[in-house]
Design a protein around this motif. Structure first.
Motif, PDB file in Angstrom:
ATOM      1  N   SER A   1       0.816  -1.205   0.000  1.00 46.04           N
ATOM      2  CA  SER A   1       0.000   0.000   0.000  1.00 46.04           C
ATOM      3  C   SER A   1       0.856   1.264   0.000  1.00 46.04           C
ATOM      4  N   SER A   2       2.150   1.126  -0.321  1.00 46.15           N
ATOM      5  CA  SER A   2       3.042   2.288  -0.292  1.00 46.15           C
ATOM      6  C   SER A   2       3.339   2.792  -1.689  1.00 46.15           C
TER       7      SER A   2
ATOM      8  N   ASP B   1      10.473   3.950  -6.637  1.00 44.80           N
ATOM      9  CA  ASP B   1       9.049   4.085  -6.950  1.00 44.80           C
ATOM     10  C   ASP B   1       8.497   2.676  -7.169  1.00 44.80           C
ATOM     11  N   LEU B   2       7.523   2.281  -6.356  1.00 47.50           N
ATOM     12  CA  LEU B   2       7.069   0.890  -6.396  1.00 47.50           C
ATOM     13  C   LEU B   2       6.255   0.558  -7.644  1.00 47.50           C
ATOM     14  N   LYS B   3       5.971   1.587  -8.468  1.00 52.32           N
ATOM     15  CA  LYS B   3       5.284   1.310  -9.730  1.00 52.32           C
ATOM     16  C   LYS B   3       6.263   0.964 -10.856  1.00 52.32           C
TER      17      LYS B   3
ATOM     18  N   VAL C   1      15.028  -4.458 -12.468  1.00 48.09           N
ATOM     19  CA  VAL C   1      14.329  -3.186 -12.260  1.00 48.09           C
ATOM     20  C   VAL C   1      15.319  -2.058 -12.543  1.00 48.09           C
ATOM     21  N   ARG C   2      14.974  -1.222 -13.513  1.00 47.86           N
ATOM     22  CA  ARG C   2      15.907  -0.142 -13.898  1.00 47.86           C
ATOM     23  C   ARG C   2      15.444   1.177 -13.280  1.00 47.86           C
ATOM     24  N   ILE C   3      16.337   1.806 -12.523  1.00 47.23           N
ATOM     25  CA  ILE C   3      15.985   3.123 -11.970  1.00 47.23           C
ATOM     26  C   ILE C   3      17.084   4.125 -12.305  1.00 47.23           C
TER      27      ILE C   3
END
Lengths: 395, 373
Positions: free
Chosen positions: A166-167, A194-196, A222-224
């Motif tokens: 829920s974050s 960012d969890l999206k 996961v690329r950030i």
């Protein structure tokens, strides 16, 4: 030496109490009967923000009030006594904001801090620290974040991530140095995630009560953007250790179950059990007096730790000692409550007509084993007291 | 809130500990236990010269610039050193009771004598079962045909009665209730015999056999004796707690140092997690003791009621000090069980004072009473 509030502190306490007595009943939500410190209301967070009571200790340049941690403790104590729903901004204010202030890049400060302090949209955070093979030994994490051009590529798995489902964001610790021969405490970095972002899978883990708080979080390529690194590469572990002290010094470790304490006290005051077996009456009074003493000590230890932060003292050992004592108090409190009520305390469910105190006691007792684990197991905390406080040698 | 002593208070503490380090090592302490008086009159004179009795008597805050915390600090240091002397019974117990009663009768001159150290007072408040009985005293006071009264009864655990000049005795005055009397120890019919107890600081059995006292020896008002004692019991108890806190501090520091120094299996004991956890437990008991003790002391210093807080302090410290001495003996092993090594003195001190002025169970009960529960 003075263990009591001065006039200004007492005035602030009264101001907070008056505010909470007015605002909480006016909220458009019903407080969860069992949720003692974790209720969440954006509306309430906004109201606190209007009072400038989020970020009370933060520097003025970031919108804070630059008040001391003792003042912050006065506020926190009343919030928890009044069961205020602070969940919406709790992590952002306690952990993420201070870390960004201390270690963050300018854009992170500019972007996040005003949002936190004003309780705007999308400011809920979960922690992405523990892993299947890295619990107390946090430096043993294996999740990697490998630099690749302008990005980091994240792979691995986290666990026990409360509220990840829920974050909006995760606060991630990952290895930026993949060489397994380099020890973890100089190989990890902190990130805002960012969890999206694509590649993140969140799976629930139900706790012993069947509730969904924990999660497993998986990262598959996961690329950030590199700008989400917080502080310096490979210094994340050091940064986290500094933040943990602040987490441990919180009064919520003492008063998560304050409702049980209050119910227990009024039960004793009303003397409902006065005609019971004198042995039980005697025992319960003795047990409550022990709890009262521990509560008093725990509360003062919290304030002492806050005072030490205000006076720029090293708090690791004190915060650890405080948290160990407080969490053991909570465990005992819930146990005493069950024994006072006897077998009827086993009844659960708000609607259950046979359940005393709406089943609160059974609920609290089931929560209890987590207190002496979360935020540092008691055994680890004792090691810290012995090694950092008493300067005993490490093995 | 302020969790630190001021620099003046720290200097004061330093002056106490410097004196005690110099004048009262554990070897001397053990000698004094066995000497004729049970303390060192030479050191007593020096203590008087330093104004310690005065500091204690004035810590009740009747005078500008005096603080109860100063007495707290003094007793902490005394507890660390375990200096045997009549200081507690004369200046704190008798001094506080006389001061409480002095508004209602004679007492001012007696306090001046206590403060100068020239006269030693002691309080005989416990009956033959070792209970404080000032509200229903087991000593009888009967009017004498020539005026004055005759006191009879047995008192236990009277500190330094064999060298004191005066006893404070609460006696049951016929039709008058508990009444406090000042009794000269050399009066006819007073015997004070030292008695062996678990902790070797001097204590006597005092017998009063038709001992004559004048009506001018009534302290304060007849019938109010129990109230005077009750009114100052919290402060007396907290100074005892402070002394115990000092003992805890000695035990914690000595034990931690020992496990750093002592090697077995090629390593200091202190690297072992079990040992570390024992030490962390001691540190937690000690921190809790500091919190409760200083909370009560802060309130008393502000002139506020601290009955609930004193009860918490005595409850926690009675248990905590004793547990610390258990851990200390366990971690020291055989060396700690020798006459020569000092920790047994603290083991004894902790047990005696656990049971004096009310044990943990008693004070938890009192705490509940104070909370109206």
């Amino acid at each position: 030496m003075r263990f009591t509030f001065n006039a200004e502190q007492e005035a602030f306490r009264r101001e907070v109490v008056a505010f909470l007595e007015k605002e909480i009943p006016a909220l458009d939500i019903e407080l969860d009967k069992y949720e003692m410190a974790g209720g969440s209301s954006r509306e309430f967070s906004r109201k606190l923000a209007e009072k400038k009571w989020i970020g009370l200790t933060w520097p003025k340049e970031y919108g804070g009030s630059e008040r001391g941690y003792v003042d912050k403790m006065i506020l926190s104590e009343q919030l928890i006594r009044h069961r205020a729903p602070t969940g919406y901004h709790f992590a952002a204010e306690r952990q993420i904001g201070p870390a960004i202030i201390k270690f963050g890049a300018q854009w992170q400060k500019d972007y996040f801090l005003p949002r936190f302090i004003n309780a705007e949209d999308n400011i809920t955070f979960c922690l992405l620290f523990s892993e299947p093979d890295a619990g107390s030994d946090l430096a043993a994490i294996k999740t990697t974040a490998i630099p690749e051009g302008d990005h980091y590529v994240i792979n691995g798995q986290k666990v026990w991530s409360s509220g990840a489902h829920s974050s909006d964001y995760g606060w991630l610790l990952a290895r930026t140095n993949p060489d397994p021969t380099v020890p973890g405490h100089i190989a990890c970095s902190e990130f805002i995630l960012d969890l999206k972002t694509p590649g993140i899978t969140i799976r629930p883990i139900l706790n012993i009560m069947g509730e969904h708080h924990f999660n497993e979080v998986f990262f598959d390529t996961v690329r950030i953007d590199k700008k989400y690194l917080v502080g310096r590469e490979n210094e994340g572990f050091k940064q986290i250790v500094a933040q943990l002290d602040y987490e441990r010094a919180g009064i919520e470790r003492l008063m998560q179950n304050h409702l049980v304490y209050e119910r227990l006290k009024s039960y004793l005051r009303e003397g409902e059990f006065a005609d019971e077996d004198p042995g039980l009456v005697y025992w319960i009074k003795d047990a409550f007096a022990r709890l009262e003493t521990e509560l008093t000590i725990g509360r003062l230890l919290c304030y002492q730790t806050a005072w030490m932060i205000d006076h720029r003292k090293q708090i690791s050992s004190q915060a650890a000692l405080c948290k160990a004592l407080c969490s053991q108090y909570e465990h005992r409190l819930n146990d005493v409550a069950t024994r006072l009520l006897g077998a009827s305390s086993l009844m659960m469910g708000e609607e259950n007509p046979y359940a005393p105190w709406e089943g609160l006691v059974a609920q609290s007792y089931l929560h209890s084993p987590s207190y002496t684990l979360q935020g540092g197991a008691v055994e680890i905390l004792k090691n810290i007291v012995a090694q950092r406080g008493l300067k005993l040698p490490r093995a | 809130m302020d969790f630190e002593f001021s620099s003046e208070q720290e200097m004061l503490r330093k002056s106490f500990s410097n004196f005690l380090d110099k004048e009262c090592g554990h070897d001397l302490v053990k000698e004094w236990y066995k000497n004729e008086k049970g303390y060192s009159p030479a050191v007593w004179k020096k203590m008087a010269g330093l104004g310690w009795m005065e500091l204690i008597c004035e810590s009740l805050g009747n005078k500008e610039g005096t603080s109860f915390l100063d007495a707290v600090i003094l007793f902490e240091e005394l507890g660390r050193a375990l200096l045997p002397s009549p200081l507690f019974t004369s200046a704190a117990v008798a001094g506080f009771i006389l001061s409480q009663a002095s508004d209602e009768g004679p007492g001012g001159k007696d306090i001046a004598e206590i403060m100068s150290g020239k006269k030693i007072y002691t309080a005989a408040l416990m009956n033959e079962r070792g209970e404080l009985d000032h509200n229903r005293p087991g000593v009888s006071a009967v009017s004498d045909q020539n005026g004055g009264y005759r006191l009879s009864g047995t008192r236990l655990f009277v500190p330094y009665a064999d060298s004191a000049d005066f006893l404070l005795v609460c006696a049951d005055l016929k039709n008058g209730g508990p009444t406090l009397f000042r009794v000269k120890t050399d009066s006819v019919g007073v015997t004070a015999c030292p008695v062996e107890t678990l902790y070797p600081e001097r204590k006597c059995v005092v017998k009063l056999d038709h001992t004559f006292v004048d009506s001018s020896d009534i302290v304060g008002k007849a019938g109010n004796g129990g109230q005077y004692v009750d009114a100052v019991m919290g402060k007396i108890t907290l100074l005892k707690c402070s002394e115990m806190l000092g003992g805890m501090s000695f035990i914690l520091n000595t034990t931690v140092q020992y496990v750093k120094d002592r090697c077995q299996f090629g390593k200091p004991l202190g690297v072992l997690q079990t040992i570390q956890h024992y030490c962390a437990d001691m540190a937690t008991l000690y921190e809790g003791a500091r919190m409760t003790n200083y909370l009560a002391a802060s309130l008393i210093d502000d002139g506020l009621s601290a009955e609930k807080e004193v009860a918490m302090a005595k409850a926690w410290i009675s248990d905590g000090y004793k547990k610390c001495t258990w851990i200390s003996h366990q971690l020291h092993g055989a060396i700690g069980y020798t006459e020569e090594y000092p920790i047994h003195l603290y083991y004894r001190h902790a047990k005696e004072n656990e049971l004096m002025l009310g044990d943990a169970r008693y004070h938890r009960w009192k705490l509940m009473e104070r909370m109206g529960l």
